[in-house]
Scaffold this active site. Structure first.
Site, PDB file in Angstrom:
ATOM      1  N   CYS A   1       9.432  47.225 -29.386  1.00  0.00           N
ATOM      2  CA  CYS A   1       9.001  45.937 -29.935  1.00  0.00           C
ATOM      3  C   CYS A   1      10.173  45.013 -30.208  1.00  0.00           C
ATOM      4  O   CYS A   1       9.984  43.824 -30.459  1.00  0.00           O
ATOM      5  CB  CYS A   1       8.198  46.165 -31.212  1.00  0.00           C
ATOM      6  SG  CYS A   1       6.585  46.913 -30.902  1.00  0.00           S
TER       7      CYS A   1
ATOM      8  N   ASP B   1      -0.004  44.616 -39.007  1.00  0.00           N
ATOM      9  CA  ASP B   1       0.941  45.697 -38.703  1.00  0.00           C
ATOM     10  C   ASP B   1       2.312  45.098 -38.461  1.00  0.00           C
ATOM     11  O   ASP B   1       2.458  43.964 -38.020  1.00  0.00           O
ATOM     12  CB  ASP B   1       0.467  46.570 -37.537  1.00  0.00           C
ATOM     13  CG  ASP B   1       0.574  45.898 -36.195  1.00  0.00           C
ATOM     14  OD1 ASP B   1       0.439  44.661 -36.126  1.00  0.00           O
ATOM     15  OD2 ASP B   1       0.777  46.606 -35.201  1.00  0.00           O
TER      16      ASP B   1
ATOM     17  N   ALA C   1      -2.476  33.063 -35.896  1.00  0.00           N
ATOM     18  CA  ALA C   1      -1.592  34.108 -35.367  1.00  0.00           C
ATOM     19  C   ALA C   1      -1.947  35.452 -35.984  1.00  0.00           C
ATOM     20  O   ALA C   1      -1.284  35.926 -36.894  1.00  0.00           O
ATOM     21  CB  ALA C   1      -0.137  33.767 -35.654  1.00  0.00           C
ATOM     22  N   ASP C   2      -3.010  36.068 -35.507  1.00  0.00           N
ATOM     23  CA  ASP C   2      -3.431  37.367 -36.026  1.00  0.00           C
ATOM     24  C   ASP C   2      -3.060  38.465 -35.040  1.00  0.00           C
ATOM     25  O   ASP C   2      -2.566  38.195 -33.946  1.00  0.00           O
ATOM     26  CB  ASP C   2      -4.938  37.365 -36.303  1.00  0.00           C
ATOM     27  CG  ASP C   2      -5.305  38.221 -37.511  1.00  0.00           C
ATOM     28  OD1 ASP C   2      -4.730  39.322 -37.621  1.00  0.00           O
ATOM     29  OD2 ASP C   2      -6.132  37.790 -38.326  1.00  0.00           O
ATOM     30  N   ASP C   3      -3.339  39.704 -35.428  1.00  0.00           N
ATOM     31  CA  ASP C   3      -2.935  40.844 -34.609  1.00  0.00           C
ATOM     32  C   ASP C   3      -3.800  41.005 -33.370  1.00  0.00           C
ATOM     33  O   ASP C   3      -3.340  41.558 -32.367  1.00  0.00           O
ATOM     34  CB  ASP C   3      -3.012  42.137 -35.435  1.00  0.00           C
ATOM     35  CG  ASP C   3      -2.059  42.113 -36.617  1.00  0.00           C
ATOM     36  OD1 ASP C   3      -0.838  42.137 -36.381  1.00  0.00           O
ATOM     37  OD2 ASP C   3      -2.534  42.053 -37.764  1.00  0.00           O
TER      38      ASP C   3
ATOM     39  N   HIS D   1      -3.298  49.094 -14.317  1.00  0.00           N
ATOM     40  CA  HIS D   1      -2.576  48.597 -13.158  1.00  0.00           C
ATOM     41  C   HIS D   1      -1.147  49.136 -13.209  1.00  0.00           C
ATOM     42  O   HIS D   1      -0.553  49.247 -14.280  1.00  0.00           O
ATOM     43  CB  HIS D   1      -2.551  47.065 -13.163  1.00  0.00           C
ATOM     44  CG  HIS D   1      -1.890  46.471 -11.954  1.00  0.00           C
ATOM     45  ND1 HIS D   1      -2.512  46.391 -10.731  1.00  0.00           N
ATOM     46  CD2 HIS D   1      -0.655  45.933 -11.772  1.00  0.00           C
ATOM     47  CE1 HIS D   1      -1.695  45.825  -9.850  1.00  0.00           C
ATOM     48  NE2 HIS D   1      -0.561  45.542 -10.466  1.00  0.00           N
TER      49      HIS D   1
ATOM     50  N   LYS E   1      10.482  41.832 -27.843  1.00  0.00           N
ATOM     51  CA  LYS E   1       9.516  40.743 -27.821  1.00  0.00           C
ATOM     52  C   LYS E   1      10.209  39.395 -27.954  1.00  0.00           C
ATOM     53  O   LYS E   1      11.279  39.286 -28.549  1.00  0.00           O
ATOM     54  CB  LYS E   1       8.510  40.900 -28.966  1.00  0.00           C
ATOM     55  CG  LYS E   1       7.563  42.081 -28.794  1.00  0.00           C
ATOM     56  CD  LYS E   1       6.546  42.121 -29.920  1.00  0.00           C
ATOM     57  CE  LYS E   1       5.535  43.227 -29.710  1.00  0.00           C
ATOM     58  NZ  LYS E   1       4.523  43.274 -30.796  1.00  0.00           N
TER      59      LYS E   1
ATOM     60  N   ASP F   1      -0.702  44.649 -25.826  1.00  0.00           N
ATOM     61  CA  ASP F   1       0.657  44.840 -26.326  1.00  0.00           C
ATOM     62  C   ASP F   1       1.443  45.618 -25.290  1.00  0.00           C
ATOM     63  O   ASP F   1       0.921  46.561 -24.680  1.00  0.00           O
ATOM     64  CB  ASP F   1       0.647  45.599 -27.657  1.00  0.00           C
ATOM     65  CG  ASP F   1       1.848  45.250 -28.520  1.00  0.00           C
ATOM     66  OD1 ASP F   1       2.977  45.309 -27.985  1.00  0.00           O
ATOM     67  OD2 ASP F   1       1.666  44.925 -29.710  1.00  0.00           O
TER      68      ASP F   1
END
Length: 776
Positions: A425, A638, A457-459, A550, A428, A476
């Site tokens: 992460c 989170d 801007a939520d998860d 994919h 990002k 994600d």
């Protein structure tokens, strides 16, 4: 799963897979030499059941109290990182030498082109009834080291005069040396002791160095160490050992503590894998250290048997001396060159530690005893250890170990210099460019079914489907944070699922997107298999179906998941806009993965630290999400790539409140503070911290670590919840009882400053709600 691969002209050349199984005396030498001179187009992997390898030559000194455990321990993980090697912590439980695959416990098998075994041995004590329950075996050595210290100091004495009765079973060099060192240690502790040695033959030291025996026996007599000759232990039971002997018949020997040094036994999976073994199960090797009949499989140390040199004892000195030959021959096999034979010498300098500052040395039939001999042994052992101990006992770079120049560090070994780009992460895009890019777009097409979308801007996104059910969805993905596709896949899945769990949802279906590094068709297949097996290891326990995805080939490993699920009963969705002044902020997992992953990539993080970080990353947030619903959390998110401060700021902005954080209450992963103090940071730390002065209201931190940890990008982090103050304590207790042992109240929501906008849902640039830092 759909796939798209680059054409044959765009892939990388095939690389060979070299796998070292075990962290024994020979393999650590291969790793150090690989660090100095790696082979191009060879990928090195180390597989160990424990990261800590113990140097057997110093174990008696530990028993005597002359060394601490750290003095004789090699942490294989940072050594492997310095060598550019992948390190897998798993037990090998089988070998298929035809398919050239290694079966691992708890995870998929892995392939090899060339592999080497240096796994030591176990002890034959299991042949005696009760030996496991009423004694400590000297093998595996790491287990012995972890157990013997406490037992020596705490073992109760049952003799009438208060003496602790210790029996060493085995009268070879290892057993005799152990008896001396136990006696010396107990004497140092001021404990009366009766130490005995049980010898299965009429002589001590039966397998070699017989010239030392008279001097050793005189010293044993002087120190009151009894020897029971021609005796065998038939059974171990509380307080005694039952012995049998040719002349003495069956009798009992009082015993408070039994130490088994009865000689090595082979690991069972060697013979079970149909490898050529001797009658005791040790794998047979040729002079080149290649396993008989399998040119691509090597073995060294205690697990190997030289059919042409059956006299070679299983002594550490031979494992050490085979190291350079093993390294040379592994390279020769990989490069198609001729291999050389390892010819062990029959005589070597034997140094037997007496535990009291003296040692007995023997060679060429001559013996000598004294403190100078002990100093020689200590110098030899410490010099050997300095070559492989990357970090000291506190986790700092060991001064005697070469600085990792290849990792971009300064000439003096500082942790600064050119940064390595981090994965997970931490890779990002930061919040500032993301918000700016979204602000430049036209508003999305209006859709009444959308409950959560780009407007906030939520998860995760949430939308209604025909029939009125509410579906939550998230996507994600990140570039690999480690050279272990299985672990990357597992953590990527845990991380993606966390977005839905933070909303109180029940994740049900997942699609995977995987980019594998360009390679041969078989290499691409293997990497994809490992990644998807890791993904399944995370999804299956949660009842989530992997339904497709994919795959493609590219410059590096990249793993992502799209996850959908159902809302909580009644359509409840935990948002980020429900914080109220006075709510307590509860964090479920410790912070510091960004710092630790950056340190690990540079070979600066100990295996103990990385085990804790890995255990945190692979732990899902399902139990924490259930507690958030049960305790009626007003807001939940989170913590991932934006760090605690960035994700908390999104929550504050949506709720129209501010927050006060107490840095002293932040739960931390082991090693995070130590590495931060040495200026080790994720390469993406700055993108999170660049606007810190706009987010933090009292920026005079007084402690740079507070800033480091607040903006440290987290990979698969915990949940941050807002809950009423009256329920916060009970929530933390419930979280800890459910497995989140680091859960803590880290702050509280407070009223917005008069100058700050307080309308919920306001989203503007620059970011306005502030985070205050409480004074410790």
């Amino acid at each position: 799963m759909n796939s798209s691969a680059a054409g044959p002209g765009t892939g990388k050349e095939a690389r060979s897979e070299l796998v070292l199984v075990g962290g024994g005396h020979a393999h650590v030498q291969v790793l150090r030499r690989w660090m100095m001179a790696p082979l191009a187009d060879v990928h090195l992997t180390v597989v160990v059941d424990h990261h800590e390898a113990v140097y057997s030559g110093m174990v008696p000194g530990l028993v005597a109290g002359q060394y601490a455990a750290a003095d004789l321990t090699i942490d294989v993980l940072p050594l492997a990182r310095r060598a550019g090697a992948r390190c897998i912590r798993a037990a090998v439980v089988g070998i298929d030498p035809v398919a050239r695959r290694l079966e691992l416990e708890g995870r998929p098998s892995i392939p090899y082109d060339v592999a080497s075994l240096d796994i030591g041995s176990t002890v034959r004590s299991h042949e005696v009834l009760g030996s496991s329950e009423h004694g400590i075996a000297t093998r595996p050595i790491a287990r012995f080291v972890s157990q013997v210290e406490a037992r020596l100091e705490k073992a109760p004495a049952s003799d009438s005069d208060g003496s602790l009765r210790v029996v060493v079973v085995g009268a070879g060099v290892a057993g005799v040396e152990l008896a001396f060192c136990v006696e010396a240690r107990l004497r140092t502790l001021g404990r009366a002791a009766k130490v005995s040695v049980v010898a299965s033959t009429a002589e001590i030291l039966p397998s070699g160095h017989r010239a030392m025996a008279p001097r050793v026996e005189r010293e044993m007599a002087r120190r009151g160490i009894e020897v029971h000759r021609d005796a065998r232990v038939e059974q171990a039971q509380p307080g005694e050992l039952r012995l049998s002997g040719a002349g003495s018949g069956s009798h009992t020997l009082p015993c408070d503590l039994a130490l088994w040094a009865t000689g090595p036994a082979a690991h069972g999976f060697l013979a079970a894998s149909a490898l050529p073994c001797d009658e005791r199960g040790f794998v047979r090797v040729r002079p080149t250290l290649q396993v008989e009949g399998h040119d691509d499989l090597f073995a060294a140390g205690d697990c190997a048997y030289r059919a042409d040199q059956p006299w070679v004892p299983r002594a550490g000195v031979y494992a050490v001396r085979s190291g350079p030959y093993l390294d040379r021959n592994l390279r020769a096999r990989l490069e198609g060159r001729r291999l050389s034979a390892y010819r062990p010498q029959r005589d070597f300098l034997a140094l037997l530690n007496l535990g009291d500052g003296q040692a007995i040395g023997g060679k060429w039939g001559m013996t000598v005893q004294g403190r100078a001999v002990w100093r020689l042994k200590d110098w030899i052992d410490r010099r050997f250890m300095r070559r492989f101990q990357v970090l000291d006992a506190e986790g700092r770079p060991a001064p005697a170990f070469p600085a990792p120049m290849a990792l971009g560090e300064g000439a003096e070994g500082s942790e600064g210099g050119d940064e390595m780009e981090c994965g997970g992460c931490a890779a990002k895009v930061g919040p500032s460019p993301l918000h700016a890019a979204l602000a430049r777009l036209d508003p999305p097409i209006a859709d009444a079914s959308v409950r959560l979308g780009l407007a906030q801007a939520d998860d995760a996104a949430a939308f209604e489907v025909p029939g009125g059910d509410l579906v939550l969805a998230t996507l994600d993905a990140f570039r690999a944070f480690a050279d272990d596709p299985w672990l990357v896949g597992r953590v990527a899945a845990v991380n993606a699922v966390s977005d839905l769990l933070a909303k109180g949802a029940r994740p049900r279906h997942a699609l995977a997107l995987v980019t594998v590094p360009r390679g041969t068709q078989s290499q691409n297949e293997e990497t994809l298999y490992q990644v998807l097996a890791g993904v399944r290891a995370a999804l299956d326990p949660l009842g989530i179906s992997l339904v497709g995805g994919h795959s493609t080939a590219g410059p590096e490993l990249f793993v992502g998941l799209s996850v959908t699920g159902d809302a909580a009963p009644g359509g409840q969705v935990l948002g980020i806009d429900g914080l109220q002044p006075g709510d307590r902020l509860v964090l479920t997992k410790p912070l510091g993965t960004g710092i630790l992953l950056a340190g690990d990539a540079r070979g600066l993080a100990s295996s103990r630290w990385m085990r804790a970080a890995t255990e945190s990353m692979v732990r899902d947030n399902a139990a924490a999400a259930r507690q958030a619903l049960e305790f009626d959390a007003g807001a939940c998110t989170d913590i991932s790539g934006f760090g605690l401060a960035g994700h908390l700021h999104e929550m504050l902005e949506a709720s129209g409140v501010e927050a006060e954080i107490d840095p002293s209450q932040l739960p931390l992963l082991p090693g995070a503070r130590d590495l931060a103090a040495r200026a080790v940071r994720s390469s993406f730390f700055e993108q999170n911290a660049v606007r810190g002065r706009e987010i933090l209201q009292a920026f005079e931190l007084g402690d740079d670590f507070s800033q480091d940890i607040l903006f440290d990008p987290q990979t698969s982090g915990g949940l941050l919840m807002g809950v009423g103050s009256e329920r916060a304590g009970a929530l933390v207790e419930a979280l800890r009882a459910g497995g989140d042992g680091a859960a803590a109240v880290v702050g509280r929501a407070i009223e917005s400053s008069p100058s700050q906008p307080s309308e919920p849902g306001v989203s503007s640039l620059p970011l306005t709600p502030r985070i205050r830092l409480a004074e410790g």
